[in-house]
Design an enzyme around this catalytic site. Sequence first.
Site, PDB file in Angstrom:
ATOM      1  N   CYS A   2       0.877  -1.176   0.000  1.00  0.00           N
ATOM      2  CA  CYS A   2       0.000   0.000   0.000  1.00  0.00           C
ATOM      3  C   CYS A   2       0.906   1.214   0.000  1.00  0.00           C
ATOM      4  O   CYS A   2       1.566   1.508   0.996  1.00  0.00           O
ATOM      5  CB  CYS A   2      -0.903  -0.013   1.234  1.00  0.00           C
ATOM      6  SG  CYS A   2      -2.016   1.418   1.324  1.00  0.00           S
ATOM      7  N   GLU A 110      -3.888   0.850  -6.320  1.00  0.00           N
ATOM      8  CA  GLU A 110      -2.950  -0.157  -6.800  1.00  0.00           C
ATOM      9  C   GLU A 110      -2.820   0.015  -8.307  1.00  0.00           C
ATOM     10  O   GLU A 110      -3.784   0.423  -8.978  1.00  0.00           O
ATOM     11  CB  GLU A 110      -3.404  -1.577  -6.474  1.00  0.00           C
ATOM     12  CG  GLU A 110      -3.273  -1.959  -5.011  1.00  0.00           C
ATOM     13  CD  GLU A 110      -1.835  -2.108  -4.539  1.00  0.00           C
ATOM     14  OE1 GLU A 110      -0.906  -1.917  -5.357  1.00  0.00           O
ATOM     15  OE2 GLU A 110      -1.638  -2.410  -3.348  1.00  0.00           O
TER      16      GLU A 110
END
Length: 229
Positions: A2, A110
Amino acid sequence: MCGRYVMAADPGDLVALFEVDEVGDLPERSWNVAPTDRAPVVVEPPARDDGPPIRRLEAARWGLVPPWAPDLSGAARAINARSETVAERRTFAPSLATRRAIVPVSGWYEWRKPERTPFLVHAPGDAPIGLAGLYAWWKGPDGAWVLTSTILTAEATGTLADLHDRMPVVLAPELWDTWLDAETEGGQDLVDAVVAAAAEQVPALSLREVSRAVGDVRADGPSLVEPVG
């Protein structure tokens, strides 16, 4: 992993959702939180003087810096902590023991390989998601204390595995209190339990292709999370 996320929820909503007792000085909402940025975290330090623990919503610098670090330069390398080894790492183990946090996000980004297409991972209505985090206090040469944090990651499951081999650990709501409780032993068994529960949270999450503008850390604003195509 992340490496970029959204924190666009109203602080009042976070207070209600996470049953916060006190609120610190929080930064403005952001649709593009990047490493070393300040963002809200929920913490519950050990109780003092036989009083009850106080759950706080505070701003933490993203990238955990342990108390023994000489400076803040290593923060960007510690924005994530691998759940499989977090209990063994000198940087993270002390925080896992008693300084665990919830990192509220409105979603995270992402990039799908090989074309590097950005997607927002989010809950229905972009409702806040609680990620498993750790925190630490670092004292600077001037005596000022800096609150820093990291986000736990695990092997990606379900639809998220098509984006990246890692994902942040989404805390199941029924584990929020346990994760924050400094009296609960913070070891690998606890981490394994929250990771197992996180896999069950994935089916409720959705993917939305968003603008490549999010790749610029200077970009911000609601337009970053609007769908493209």
